[in-house]
Motif scaffolding. Structure first.
Motif, short mmCIF file in Angstrom:
data_model
loop_
_atom_site.label_atom_id
_atom_site.label_comp_id
_atom_site.label_asym_id
_atom_site.label_seq_id
_atom_site.Cartn_x
_atom_site.Cartn_y
_atom_site.Cartn_z
N MET A 195 0.84 -1.20 0.00
CA MET A 195 0.00 0.00 0.00
C MET A 195 0.87 1.24 0.00
O MET A 195 1.86 1.32 0.74
CB MET A 195 -0.91 0.01 1.24
N LYS A 196 0.49 2.21 -0.83
CA LYS A 196 1.19 3.49 -0.82
C LYS A 196 0.87 4.24 0.47
O LYS A 196 -0.27 4.21 0.96
CB LYS A 196 0.78 4.33 -2.02
N CYS A 218 3.62 -1.06 3.91
CA CYS A 218 3.46 0.24 3.26
C CYS A 218 4.78 0.75 2.70
O CYS A 218 5.85 0.50 3.28
CB CYS A 218 2.90 1.26 4.25
N ALA A 253 -4.98 4.73 -7.34
CA ALA A 253 -4.70 3.84 -6.20
C ALA A 253 -6.01 3.40 -5.56
O ALA A 253 -6.96 4.17 -5.46
CB ALA A 253 -3.82 4.55 -5.18
N ARG A 254 -6.06 2.16 -5.11
CA ARG A 254 -7.27 1.64 -4.48
C ARG A 254 -7.27 1.84 -2.97
O ARG A 254 -8.34 1.89 -2.35
CB ARG A 254 -7.41 0.14 -4.79
N ALA A 255 -6.10 1.94 -2.37
CA ALA A 255 -6.01 2.16 -0.92
C ALA A 255 -4.72 2.90 -0.63
O ALA A 255 -3.65 2.54 -1.14
CB ALA A 255 -6.06 0.84 -0.16
N VAL A 256 -4.80 3.97 0.16
CA VAL A 256 -3.65 4.81 0.50
C VAL A 256 -3.74 5.15 1.98
O VAL A 256 -4.84 5.41 2.51
CB VAL A 256 -3.63 6.11 -0.33
N TYR A 257 -2.58 5.17 2.65
CA TYR A 257 -2.53 5.57 4.05
C TYR A 257 -1.80 6.90 4.17
O TYR A 257 -0.66 7.03 3.72
CB TYR A 257 -1.80 4.52 4.89
N ALA A 287 -13.02 -2.27 2.83
CA ALA A 287 -12.49 -2.63 1.51
C ALA A 287 -13.53 -3.38 0.69
O ALA A 287 -13.57 -3.26 -0.55
CB ALA A 287 -11.23 -3.47 1.67
N LEU A 334 -4.09 -1.84 8.62
CA LEU A 334 -3.60 -1.73 7.25
C LEU A 334 -3.51 -3.09 6.57
O LEU A 334 -3.70 -3.19 5.35
CB LEU A 334 -2.24 -1.03 7.25
N GLN A 349 -5.76 -4.42 3.05
CA GLN A 349 -5.13 -5.01 1.86
C GLN A 349 -5.51 -6.46 1.66
O GLN A 349 -5.04 -7.09 0.71
CB GLN A 349 -3.61 -4.91 1.99
#
Length: 339
Positions: free
Chosen positions: A1-2, A45, A145-149, A307, A334, A338
């Protein structure tokens, strides 16, 4: 994950806050960054620095008067004979329709809701880069992006358009939501912090273009007290675009997840194109604020359910305070995001 983070967020180092009339050490310390950053790395990440999007996206949410206050108040405060090293208000207006004062003391009372948002020399710099971190997370969502923190610190969800409170100065989640909206996405903000996201609710309360949903400990006897009750549904164009799901103190995983089912159904019905999750980890059973009783594995169940909506998700860090469980809680969250 970015993931996104800027080390200039360390510049905010509050020493004290007041609770129940007692001066206490602040729990919102730079050490939170170290624990959260390490936990995100453990979850796989990959961090990058945020871009500087300037003041425009911040000013799209916060008033110029308030932003000028945040940038200048500390230097002005120190000119007061005998003033403490941190700006902490001691007087407040009776309502927002009262007159706006010229004095630093009066403006502190106008723009700081409580004694838990002290402003020191590095507060503005840290808050600015915390907001830029959330904005860069939003840009990553726009890029596919589908998921970012976004490791945003100080947090933001108690900040209104012109009012700091509860360790928060700039409302990072609201700024990210407004930015996504301006770029053509229909955003929903889902707040899972133990405390109600009162600032986020206030910013969007009379608007129908951003959905705000908050799951939190019942504010009847818990901060922020005056906001977060179930009957608050929005007003005018925003009627029905605000959903509060207060939980009894001590509610654990199953009760939280049941409320989350309701929240996700509302987000789906809203037709959200992206979800900003105000990711508080202070709903944990061992968090110092002791409001709810979510377990460490429970956070993975929460984010996995989010998600499952099938929308892009930007996780913006909110609460979660210093304890041995803070890092594992973020890793769990996190990893669930994912799964």
């Amino acid at each position: 994950m970015k993931a996104i983070f800027d080390p200039r967020q360390r510049a905010h180092d509050p020493q004290h806050f007041m609770a129940n009339g007692t001066r206490l050490p602040s729990p919102e310390k730079p050490e939170r960054i170290d624990r959260l950053h390490g936990a995100a790395l453990t979850a796989g990440c990959v961090f990058e620095a945020p871009a500087d999007h300037g003041m425009g996206p911040i000013a799209a949410v916060h008033t110029p008067e308030y932003l000028d206050f945040l940038r200048t108040i500390h230097a002005r405060w120190l000119r007061i004979e005998g003033a403490a090293c941190e700006v902490i208000p001691n007087i407040h207006p009776a309502s927002r329709t009262d007159s706006y004062p010229k004095s630093a003391v009066g403006q502190a009372g106008w723009h700081q809701a409580d004694t838990a948002c002290p402003i020191a020399a590095g507060t503005w710099e840290a808050a600015y880069w915390s907001a830029q971190t959330a904005l860069s997370g939003a840009e990553a969502i726009l890029a596919g992006a589908r998921a970012v923190y976004a490791l945003s610190r100080p947090p933001g969800h108690h900040a209104f358009t012109d009012l700091a409170g509860g360790f928060c100065f700039l409302n990072n989640s609201a700024i990210a939501a407004q930015h996504l909206l301006a770029q053509g996405l229909r955003p929903a903000v889902l707040d899972v912090d133990v405390h109600h996201g009162n600032g986020t609710q206030g910013i969007f309360y009379d608007r129908g273009d951003v959905l705000t949903v908050s799951i939190h400990a019942d504010p009847a006897r818990f901060y922020p007290f005056f906001w977060g009750h179930g009957h608050e549904r929005g007003k005018d164009a925003g009627l029905g675009a605000n959903l509060n799901l207060p939980l009894e103190r001590g509610t654990g995983d199953d009760g939280f997840l049941s409320a989350l089912d309701t929240a996700l159904a509302r987000i789906d019905a809203f037709g959200a194109g992206a979800v900003i999750v105000a990711l508080g980890l202070d709903a944990h059973v061992n968090d110092p604020f002791r409001g709810l009783a979510v377990t460490t594995p429970g956070f993975a169940r929460i984010t996995a359910a989010i998600a499952g909506l099938g929308r892009p998700v930007l996780y913006v860090q909110e609460g979660g305070y210093l304890s041995d469980d803070l890092g594992p809680n973020l890793t769990s969250a996190l990893e669930g995001a994912q799964a």
